[in-house]
Design an enzyme around this catalytic site. Sequence first.
Site, PDB file in Angstrom:
ATOM      1  CB  CYS A 292      -0.926   0.027   1.214  1.00 37.61           C
ATOM      2  SG  CYS A 292      -2.339  -1.105   1.108  1.00 37.61           S
ATOM      3  CB  CYS A 374      -6.138  -3.169  -4.875  1.00 34.69           C
ATOM      4  SG  CYS A 374      -5.202  -1.643  -4.908  1.00 34.69           S
ATOM      5  CB  CYS A 402      -4.316   1.446   2.488  1.00 34.39           C
ATOM      6  SG  CYS A 402      -5.072   2.994   2.063  1.00 34.39           S
TER       7      CYS A 402
HETATM    8  S1  ADX Z   1      -8.857   2.927   2.108  1.00 36.70           S
HETATM    9  O1  ADX Z   1      -7.929   3.770   2.892  1.00 36.70           O
HETATM   10  O2  ADX Z   1      -9.452   1.857   2.863  1.00 36.70           O
HETATM   11  O3  ADX Z   1      -8.308   2.504   0.818  1.00 36.70           O
HETATM   12  P1  ADX Z   1     -11.429   3.657   1.252  1.00 36.70           P
HETATM   13  O4  ADX Z   1     -11.436   2.724   0.100  1.00 36.70           O
HETATM   14  O5  ADX Z   1     -12.335   3.378   2.377  1.00 36.70           O
HETATM   15  O6  ADX Z   1      -9.957   3.932   1.790  1.00 36.70           O
HETATM   16  O7  ADX Z   1     -11.679   5.097   0.709  1.00 36.70           O
HETATM   17  C1  ADX Z   1     -11.732   6.203   1.552  1.00 36.70           C
HETATM   18  C2  ADX Z   1     -11.338   7.427   0.786  1.00 36.70           C
HETATM   19  O8  ADX Z   1      -9.939   7.380   0.551  1.00 36.70           O
HETATM   20  C3  ADX Z   1     -11.967   7.536  -0.549  1.00 36.70           C
HETATM   21  O9  ADX Z   1     -13.250   8.127  -0.476  1.00 36.70           O
HETATM   22  C4  ADX Z   1     -10.967   8.389  -1.275  1.00 36.70           C
HETATM   23  O10 ADX Z   1     -11.142   9.737  -0.919  1.00 36.70           O
HETATM   24  C5  ADX Z   1      -9.658   7.913  -0.725  1.00 36.70           C
HETATM   25  N1  ADX Z   1      -9.102   6.832  -1.561  1.00 36.70           N
HETATM   26  C6  ADX Z   1      -9.063   5.514  -1.314  1.00 36.70           C
HETATM   27  N2  ADX Z   1      -8.502   4.836  -2.328  1.00 36.70           N
HETATM   28  C7  ADX Z   1      -8.159   5.756  -3.246  1.00 36.70           C
HETATM   29  C8  ADX Z   1      -7.579   5.721  -4.528  1.00 36.70           C
HETATM   30  N3  ADX Z   1      -7.197   4.564  -5.096  1.00 36.70           N
HETATM   31  N4  ADX Z   1      -7.405   6.866  -5.206  1.00 36.70           N
HETATM   32  C9  ADX Z   1      -7.758   8.053  -4.664  1.00 36.70           C
HETATM   33  N5  ADX Z   1      -8.348   8.153  -3.460  1.00 36.70           N
HETATM   34  C10 ADX Z   1      -8.542   7.033  -2.761  1.00 36.70           C
HETATM   35 FE1  SF4 Z   2      -1.329  -3.539  -2.639  1.00 28.45          FE
HETATM   36 FE2  SF4 Z   2      -3.638  -4.594  -1.867  1.00 28.45          FE
HETATM   37 FE3  SF4 Z   2      -2.741  -2.252  -0.842  1.00 28.45          FE
HETATM   38 FE4  SF4 Z   2      -3.626  -2.434  -3.361  1.00 28.45          FE
HETATM   39  S1  SF4 Z   2      -4.801  -2.709  -1.493  1.00 28.45           S
HETATM   40  S2  SF4 Z   2      -1.854  -1.372  -2.685  1.00 28.45           S
HETATM   41  S3  SF4 Z   2      -2.874  -4.446  -3.945  1.00 28.45           S
HETATM   42  S4  SF4 Z   2      -1.886  -4.287  -0.625  1.00 28.45           S
END
Ligand code: ADX
Ligand code: SF4
Length: 411
Positions: A292, A374, A402
């Site tokens: 991540c 992802c 993450c």
């Molecule tokens: S995460 O931290 O667990 O991945 P989640 O999927 O709940 O986050 O998303 C929370 C917020 O984090 C989203 O509404 C967005 O603002 C931001 N976020 C998460 N993943 C991404 C991404 N791949 N690209 C841009 N912003 C993201």
């Molecule tokens: Fe890597 Fe999974 Fe994190 Fe995506 S969500 S960045 S695949 S560990």
Amino acid sequence: MTLLLSINADGEGRISGATPERAVPPRPVPANDGHGDVRKKIVPIVRPPAGPSATAWEGGSYLTLAEWLDAPKPGSAILLQPADDVRQLADRLDGLALIAVDFPRIGDGRGYTHAFFLRERLGYKGPLRALGAVTADQVNALARVGFDSISLRADQLADPAEAALHTFTVPYQGGVFRGRDTANLKARIRLLELDLAEVARRHESPALASSLSAEDMVITDAIARLGLPIDIFTLDTGRLHAETLALIEVTAARYGIEITRYQPEADAVAKYVTTYGENGFYDGVAQRKECCAIRKVKPLANALAGRDAWLTGQRREQGVTRSALGERENDEERGIAKYNPLAVWSWADVLAYAAHFDVPMNALYARGYVSIGCEPCTKAVRPGEDPRAGRWWWENQESRECGLHTNVKTN
Ligand code: ADX
Ligand code: SF4
């Protein structure tokens, strides 16, 4: 004289009570065309036995918002106008005996927003009265956004003599307030719009981090509808679902806006794959967080470099790690502002907004996905299961973040 509105557990109201007998015949009431200083046009009060007027309440005359802010005398009541900025009442509610909200025009929804803001954002627990051009039909919706009494104008019902200023008394029910009626949705939309406009006004280069989730699409829709200068970017980790990638194009076509993609450094990805294998993240929290860090956290740093604010679609309801999420936070690592405008929204609110504006959605939702990250780290969940149960499902609940959203302090 009082008519009672009782509200059941589902938030449905019923009006009951006797029509008051008048000791004094009502005077003719000037029509209110909804313009100018409405307080002058709303019913001259027939007294007694009528209730409060537009300019006076049981305890005297209403103050304007400005008058109250200028000289807050305990025991006063204020009458808010649609254009008032209710945020000014933050920390200035103590001592208020009553807040009334003027509805100069039928269909003017700003009074709902005021109520919603007072109850939900400012935590106002005192009496809240809707006053002016409200109709009996609106009583339920008004009660749901937190009004507990309503003063009708004398010319609002067929027989002005009967209509003059009945007072409806309702208990304010916080739970009902979060319902999904139209008034509630309208208030949410309005607050979101105000919040986003405020972010755009305050900051030079704000940007929304969008994972193309339903939440992020809601914010995107509002930004695009209002034409706000807020950029949108996505962290294209290289492991996103095809459905998510497709939505980037759909969004561009629908709104005519570009979502900038930030990708991980190829060298760092290659090194990770060599060391742990392509799916090394399944082998432990440390490996997972490292992935991540490479695919999301570093690209986020790149996306935010030089910016003075960012926005996310996070909501409190999303899990234990977000239950205290603030709508405004400080990103302490970067020393910039961070906004979570949907922090207090429910999933139902998100869906209601999306349906209302026909917002394009990730096709995965229809297949049981609730929280989408992802592809190898996300799976569908069963109805009723924890919304984040499908994210990094092999880990403990507490570790399931993450690293995008650490280092913040709620304002
Ligand atoms: S995460 O931290 O667990 O991945 P989640 O999927 O709940 O986050 O998303 C929370 C917020 O984090 C989203 O509404 C967005 O603002 C931001 N976020 C998460 N993943 C991404 C991404 N791949 N690209 C841009 N912003 C993201
Ligand atoms: Fe890597 Fe999974 Fe994190 Fe995506 S969500 S960045 S695949 S560990």
